[in-house]
Motif scaffolding. Structure first.
Motif, PDB file in Angstrom:
ATOM      1  N   ASP A 343      38.401  19.834   7.941  1.00 16.70           N
ATOM      2  CA  ASP A 343      39.092  19.996   6.645  1.00 16.70           C
ATOM      3  C   ASP A 343      38.377  19.781   5.185  1.00 16.70           C
ATOM      4  OD1 ASP A 343      40.858  20.305   4.618  1.00 16.70           O
ATOM      5  OD2 ASP A 343      42.389  18.715   5.410  1.00 16.70           O
ATOM      6  N   SER A 344      38.398  20.475   4.334  1.00 19.17           N
ATOM      7  CA  SER A 344      37.510  20.418   3.099  1.00 19.17           C
ATOM      8  C   SER A 344      37.535  18.935   2.535  1.00 19.17           C
ATOM      9  CB  SER A 344      37.658  21.403   2.184  1.00 19.17           C
ATOM     10  OG  SER A 344      37.330  22.743   2.666  1.00 19.17           O
ATOM     11  N   ARG A 345      38.766  18.483   2.449  1.00 19.41           N
ATOM     12  CA  ARG A 345      39.056  17.189   1.692  1.00 19.41           C
ATOM     13  C   ARG A 345      38.369  16.226   2.373  1.00 19.41           C
ATOM     14  NH1 ARG A 345      45.508  16.743   2.118  1.00 19.41           N
ATOM     15  NH2 ARG A 345      45.790  16.653   4.707  1.00 19.41           N
ATOM     16  N   THR A 346      38.306  16.367   4.083  1.00 18.86           N
ATOM     17  CA  THR A 346      37.533  15.175   4.817  1.00 18.86           C
ATOM     18  C   THR A 346      36.113  15.346   4.604  1.00 18.86           C
ATOM     19  OG1 THR A 346      39.568  15.637   6.495  1.00 18.86           O
ATOM     20  CG2 THR A 346      37.417  14.473   7.138  1.00 18.86           C
ATOM     21  N   LEU A 347      35.788  16.572   4.450  1.00 15.69           N
ATOM     22  CA  LEU A 347      34.246  16.693   4.212  1.00 15.69           C
ATOM     23  C   LEU A 347      33.865  15.960   2.552  1.00 15.69           C
ATOM     24  CD1 LEU A 347      33.007  20.163   5.661  1.00 15.69           C
ATOM     25  CD2 LEU A 347      32.479  17.796   6.546  1.00 15.69           C
ATOM     26  N   ILE A 348      34.719  16.153   1.951  1.00 14.32           N
ATOM     27  CA  ILE A 348      34.484  15.625   0.437  1.00 14.32           C
ATOM     28  C   ILE A 348      34.339  13.926   0.487  1.00 14.32           C
ATOM     29  CG2 ILE A 348      35.400  15.537  -1.860  1.00 14.32           C
ATOM     30  CD1 ILE A 348      36.385  18.395  -1.460  1.00 14.32           C
ATOM     31  N   ALA A 349      35.592  13.721   1.394  1.00 12.24           N
ATOM     32  CA  ALA A 349      35.452  12.199   1.241  1.00 12.24           C
ATOM     33  C   ALA A 349      34.372  11.522   2.044  1.00 12.24           C
ATOM     34  CB  ALA A 349      36.999  11.815   1.828  1.00 12.24           C
ATOM     35  N   ILE A 350      34.222  12.001   3.257  1.00 16.23           N
ATOM     36  CA  ILE A 350      33.043  11.512   3.970  1.00 16.23           C
ATOM     37  C   ILE A 350      31.549  11.703   3.311  1.00 16.23           C
ATOM     38  CG2 ILE A 350      31.430  11.818   6.250  1.00 16.23           C
ATOM     39  CD1 ILE A 350      34.040  12.759   7.714  1.00 16.23           C
ATOM     40  N   GLY A 351      31.452  12.536   2.646  1.00 21.04           N
ATOM     41  CA  GLY A 351      30.297  12.978   1.756  1.00 21.04           C
ATOM     42  C   GLY A 351      30.096  11.967   0.690  1.00 21.04           C
ATOM     43  N   ALA A 352      31.301  11.734   0.020  1.00 20.78           N
ATOM     44  CA  ALA A 352      31.277  10.699  -1.110  1.00 20.78           C
ATOM     45  C   ALA A 352      30.960   9.347  -0.688  1.00 20.78           C
ATOM     46  CB  ALA A 352      32.522  10.889  -1.988  1.00 20.78           C
ATOM     47  N   MET A 457      31.454   7.210  -6.896  1.00 23.02           N
ATOM     48  CA  MET A 457      31.701   8.001  -5.531  1.00 23.02           C
ATOM     49  C   MET A 457      32.684   7.609  -4.792  1.00 23.02           C
ATOM     50  SD  MET A 457      29.452  10.251  -6.091  1.00 23.02           S
ATOM     51  CE  MET A 457      29.745  11.234  -4.651  1.00 23.02           C
ATOM     52  N   VAL A 458      33.023   6.457  -4.549  1.00 20.97           N
ATOM     53  CA  VAL A 458      34.281   5.808  -3.775  1.00 20.97           C
ATOM     54  C   VAL A 458      35.408   6.370  -4.449  1.00 20.97           C
ATOM     55  CG1 VAL A 458      35.608   3.821  -3.215  1.00 20.97           C
ATOM     56  CG2 VAL A 458      33.084   3.961  -2.948  1.00 20.97           C
ATOM     57  N   VAL A 459      35.601   6.414  -5.705  1.00 15.52           N
ATOM     58  CA  VAL A 459      36.857   7.010  -6.311  1.00 15.52           C
ATOM     59  C   VAL A 459      36.846   8.618  -5.932  1.00 15.52           C
ATOM     60  CG1 VAL A 459      37.810   7.599  -8.782  1.00 15.52           C
ATOM     61  CG2 VAL A 459      36.722   5.311  -8.225  1.00 15.52           C
ATOM     62  N   VAL A 460      35.750   9.368  -5.941  1.00 16.89           N
ATOM     63  CA  VAL A 460      35.737  10.451  -5.697  1.00 16.89           C
ATOM     64  C   VAL A 460      36.301  10.774  -4.225  1.00 16.89           C
ATOM     65  CG1 VAL A 460      34.421  12.559  -4.927  1.00 16.89           C
ATOM     66  CG2 VAL A 460      33.898  11.133  -6.973  1.00 16.89           C
ATOM     67  N   ALA A 461      35.859   9.912  -3.031  1.00 16.44           N
ATOM     68  CA  ALA A 461      36.601   9.775  -1.833  1.00 16.44           C
ATOM     69  C   ALA A 461      37.974   9.578  -1.840  1.00 16.44           C
ATOM     70  CB  ALA A 461      35.945   8.832  -1.342  1.00 16.44           C
ATOM     71  N   SER A 462      38.591   8.649  -2.764  1.00 15.53           N
ATOM     72  CA  SER A 462      39.692   8.533  -2.721  1.00 15.53           C
ATOM     73  C   SER A 462      40.605   9.698  -3.255  1.00 15.53           C
ATOM     74  CB  SER A 462      40.171   7.048  -3.589  1.00 15.53           C
ATOM     75  OG  SER A 462      39.361   5.905  -3.008  1.00 15.53           O
ATOM     76  N   LEU A 463      40.176  10.334  -4.456  1.00 16.57           N
ATOM     77  CA  LEU A 463      40.775  11.393  -4.851  1.00 16.57           C
ATOM     78  C   LEU A 463      40.817  12.461  -3.729  1.00 16.57           C
ATOM     79  CD1 LEU A 463      39.765  11.286  -8.508  1.00 16.57           C
ATOM     80  CD2 LEU A 463      42.155  10.661  -7.641  1.00 16.57           C
ATOM     81  N   ALA A 464      39.585  12.817  -3.098  1.00 16.77           N
ATOM     82  CA  ALA A 464      39.781  13.849  -2.280  1.00 16.77           C
ATOM     83  C   ALA A 464      40.867  13.896  -1.122  1.00 16.77           C
ATOM     84  CB  ALA A 464      38.106  13.717  -1.425  1.00 16.77           C
ATOM     85  N   CYS A 465      41.300  12.677  -0.951  1.00 19.28           N
ATOM     86  CA  CYS A 465      42.450  12.423   0.250  1.00 19.28           C
ATOM     87  C   CYS A 465      43.588  13.116  -0.132  1.00 19.28           C
ATOM     88  CB  CYS A 465      42.572  11.044   0.641  1.00 19.28           C
ATOM     89  SG  CYS A 465      40.972  10.355   1.214  1.00 19.28           S
ATOM     90  N   ILE A 466      43.917  13.257  -1.348  1.00 21.56           N
ATOM     91  CA  ILE A 466      45.154  14.058  -1.775  1.00 21.56           C
ATOM     92  C   ILE A 466      44.871  15.484  -2.436  1.00 21.56           C
ATOM     93  CG2 ILE A 466      46.308  11.660  -2.372  1.00 21.56           C
ATOM     94  CD1 ILE A 466      45.414  11.988  -5.377  1.00 21.56           C
ATOM     95  N   LEU A 467      43.911  15.812  -2.209  1.00 23.32           N
ATOM     96  CA  LEU A 467      43.433  17.194  -2.346  1.00 23.32           C
ATOM     97  C   LEU A 467      44.291  18.137  -1.203  1.00 23.32           C
ATOM     98  CD1 LEU A 467      39.642  17.595  -3.271  1.00 23.32           C
ATOM     99  CD2 LEU A 467      41.623  18.051  -4.714  1.00 23.32           C
ATOM    100  N   PRO A 468      44.524  19.514  -1.767  1.00 23.63           N
ATOM    101  CA  PRO A 468      45.277  20.211  -0.650  1.00 23.63           C
ATOM    102  C   PRO A 468      44.465  20.437   0.541  1.00 23.63           C
ATOM    103  CG  PRO A 468      45.473  21.277  -2.807  1.00 23.63           C
ATOM    104  CD  PRO A 468      44.388  19.988  -2.842  1.00 23.63           C
ATOM    105  N   SER A 469      45.063  20.481   1.893  1.00 18.93           N
ATOM    106  CA  SER A 469      44.383  20.780   2.838  1.00 18.93           C
ATOM    107  C   SER A 469      43.894  22.149   2.950  1.00 18.93           C
ATOM    108  CB  SER A 469      45.356  20.541   4.150  1.00 18.93           C
ATOM    109  OG  SER A 469      44.513  20.727   5.397  1.00 18.93           O
ATOM    110  N   GLN A 470      42.411  22.226   3.549  1.00 18.48           N
ATOM    111  CA  GLN A 470      41.748  23.528   3.503  1.00 18.48           C
ATOM    112  C   GLN A 470      40.906  23.559   4.795  1.00 18.48           C
ATOM    113  OE1 GLN A 470      39.875  24.841  -0.175  1.00 18.48           O
ATOM    114  NE2 GLN A 470      41.721  25.308  -1.035  1.00 18.48           N
ATOM    115  N   ARG A 471      40.867  24.729   5.419  1.00 18.37           N
ATOM    116  CA  ARG A 471      39.965  24.587   6.595  1.00 18.37           C
ATOM    117  C   ARG A 471      39.647  26.087   6.587  1.00 18.37           C
ATOM    118  NH1 ARG A 471      41.407  22.235  12.407  1.00 18.37           N
ATOM    119  NH2 ARG A 471      41.416  20.164  11.007  1.00 18.37           N
ATOM    120  N   ASP A 472      38.285  26.243   6.821  1.00 17.23           N
ATOM    121  CA  ASP A 472      37.505  27.816   6.839  1.00 17.23           C
ATOM    122  C   ASP A 472      37.736  28.033   8.219  1.00 17.23           C
ATOM    123  OD1 ASP A 472      36.437  29.808   6.019  1.00 17.23           O
ATOM    124  OD2 ASP A 472      34.524  29.108   5.605  1.00 17.23           O
ATOM    125  N   GLU A 473      39.046  28.575   8.627  1.00 11.28           N
ATOM    126  CA  GLU A 473      39.168  29.042  10.271  1.00 11.28           C
ATOM    127  C   GLU A 473      39.161  30.475  10.373  1.00 11.28           C
ATOM    128  OE1 GLU A 473      42.146  25.690  11.979  1.00 11.28           O
ATOM    129  OE2 GLU A 473      42.933  26.949  10.402  1.00 11.28           O
TER     130      GLU A 473
END
Length: 481
Positions: A343-352, A457-473
């Motif tokens: 999921d994109s939001r998971t990648l954003i959170a992990i990256g942050a 960046m920790v704040v970015v990771a927290s906000l990423a968790c409430i972004l809509p779910s998206q997966r490039d399937e």
């Protein structure tokens, strides 16, 4: 106007030939590289420019600020122009303005002419930057192919940002300061010829375009005043009259812009319907915060290498190579592959979170640190993090957008990134706040800045968790030829 067909390629935009989409991708990346490069490429050349054209200490900052102010101030308008007057036409206009202003600046024989040329360059960049993204999202439908295109576009933008100081130093030392501007001219000329050949068809709207002049003026004035006030806070302080007045005027103009867009504009610069999508509204907040971290970090890394470790400008430029290589490899190769199963939001959170860890490590730099553990180690960690989060954020804030609003969405994203970077730098300079010239004191000051970046960046990771779910399937069809 709905968004159910947002993943389709714009039927009015065609690419010529079997390799058309690849050439369009190369054109968009080359244009984005030039735009980002010219934000920083003049920094190293400023002393040479000052001696050549007789700038005083106060006015030479306008070689940088003239570009930055027009670029940031006109991004929203530049993005909407592509929707109203056609992506091909606006892309070519931006290229022509940028290249022509580069030629004028490279040949300038007075300080005033150079500043004016840099302002026109900023205008061209404000038109060109969102147009590059709009052309990509209109050429490649949502899915794997668009993700790969955006990943490469993002990686090239990062490369342009990191290459500025190194390329500026090399060109200035071995050729002339004029070459840092003139190098854009042949690149722009080739890009114009290729764009005329490979971006074909008629993409102008069937209806007579109507530009929201009131909204355009308010957006431009608001963003320009806000950016100017933020820039002045570096030298004058947050409480200085010029800073306060500029920022208040910017906020007031932007508030008026919101009212005009919501109530009076028949064709808004930024359609309010865009903000009904959580991916766009929250995604741009995430983009702004990420820009407030990732853009200023180059400033503090440069100072850390030169003022704390006593690297020369060339050594500093070479010291940035691992940051560039790792970010490009992760953003262009690893992230698109991961986005097919994560999921994109998971990648954003992990990256942050990875980036935050790298910045905490970077905050431990001392005058006795070696390159391996003082620069290279942290660079690998936060560059992997940055490479993981950049592309998912970009795909998030451009997803589900109808092609008629693609330019507005692109302009909004670029504006969030630029304003975030300017605001983040101003705040972090205040946080660092050391005027002591000893390497130890400067290392402590820069350490505070990196700790704050890590916290953001920790704040970015927290906000990423409430972004809509998206997966490039899904597998995307071939772009329209």
């Amino acid at each position: 106007m709905g968004y159910r067909d947002a993943h389709a390629v714009d039927p009015t935009l065609r690419t010529a030939g079997r390799h058309g989409p690849q050439v369009v991708l190369a054109l968009a990346c080359a244009a984005q590289f030039m735009v980002v490069l010219d934000i920083s490429v003049v920094n190293v050349a400023l002393p040479s420019i000052q001696r050549s054209l007789g700038f005083d200490e106060t006015s030479q900052q306008w070689v940088v600020n003239a570009y930055a102010l027009t670029f940031a101030g006109l991004l929203l308008l530049g993005g909407r122009l592509a929707d109203l007057y056609g992506r091909r036409r606006v892309f070519l206009t931006g290229l022509a303005l940028f290249s022509g202003a580069s030629l004028a600046g490279g040949l300038a024989d007075t300080a005033g002419l150079l500043i004016a040329a840099r302002a026109v360059q900023g205008l061209g960049a404000a038109i060109l930057a969102p147009a590059t993204l709009t052309v990509l999202t209109s050429t490649f439908p949502e899915g794997t192919r668009r993700t790969r295109a955006l990943a490469l576009w993002t990686a090239v933008g990062v490369a342009g940002g990191t290459a500025g100081n190194l390329l500026g130093g090399v060109l200035t030392e071995y050729l002339s300061w004029r070459s840092i501007l003139l190098i854009n001219v042949p690149i722009g000329a080739v890009a114009i010829v290729l764009a005329l050949r490979f971006i074909t068809g008629h993409d102008r709207p069937t209806a007579r375009p109507r530009l929201d002049m009131a909204g355009a003026v308010l957006a431009t004035l608001g963003l320009t005043a806000l950016t100017y006030g933020i820039a002045q806070s570096h030298a004058e302080g947050w409480g200085a009259p010029v800073t306060v007045v500029s920022m208040l005027a910017g906020v007031a103009a932007l508030a008026g812009f919101v009212v005009v867009e919501a109530r009076f504009a028949p064709v808004p610069v930024i359609p309010p319907r865009l903000f009904r999508a959580r991916a766009i509204s929250l995604g741009n907040v995430v983009m702004l915060l990420a820009g407030a971290c990732l853009n200023p970090m180059w400033f503090f890394l440069t100072l850390s290498m030169q003022n704390v470790l006593h690297y020369s400008p060339l050594q500093t430029g070479l010291g940035f190579l691992p940051h560039t290589v790792v970010t490009i490899l992760v953003a262009a190769r690893v992230t698109p592959w991961l986005m097919r199963c994560v999921d994109s939001r998971t990648l954003i959170a992990i990256g942050a979170l990875l980036a935050a860890a790298g910045f905490v490590w970077q905050s431990q730099l001392t005058p006795d640190s070696g390159y391996l553990f003082g620069i290279l180690g942290p660079a690998i960690v936060f560059s992997i993090g940055g490479g993981l989060l950049n592309t998912p954020i970009t795909t998030t804030v451009t997803s589900g957008v109808h092609t008629s609003d693609a330019g507005a969405a692109s302009g909004l994203m670029n504006t969030a990134k630029q304003v975030g970077g300017a605001l983040g730098l101003a705040i972090l300079v205040t946080v660092a706040g050391s005027h002591t010239a000893t390497p130890e004191a400067l290392a402590t000051a820069y350490s505070r800045a990196f700790v704050v970046i890590a916290a953001l960046m920790v704040v970015v990771a927290s906000l990423a968790c409430i972004l809509p779910s998206q997966r490039d399937e899904r597998r995307s069809p071939e772009p329209t030829r």
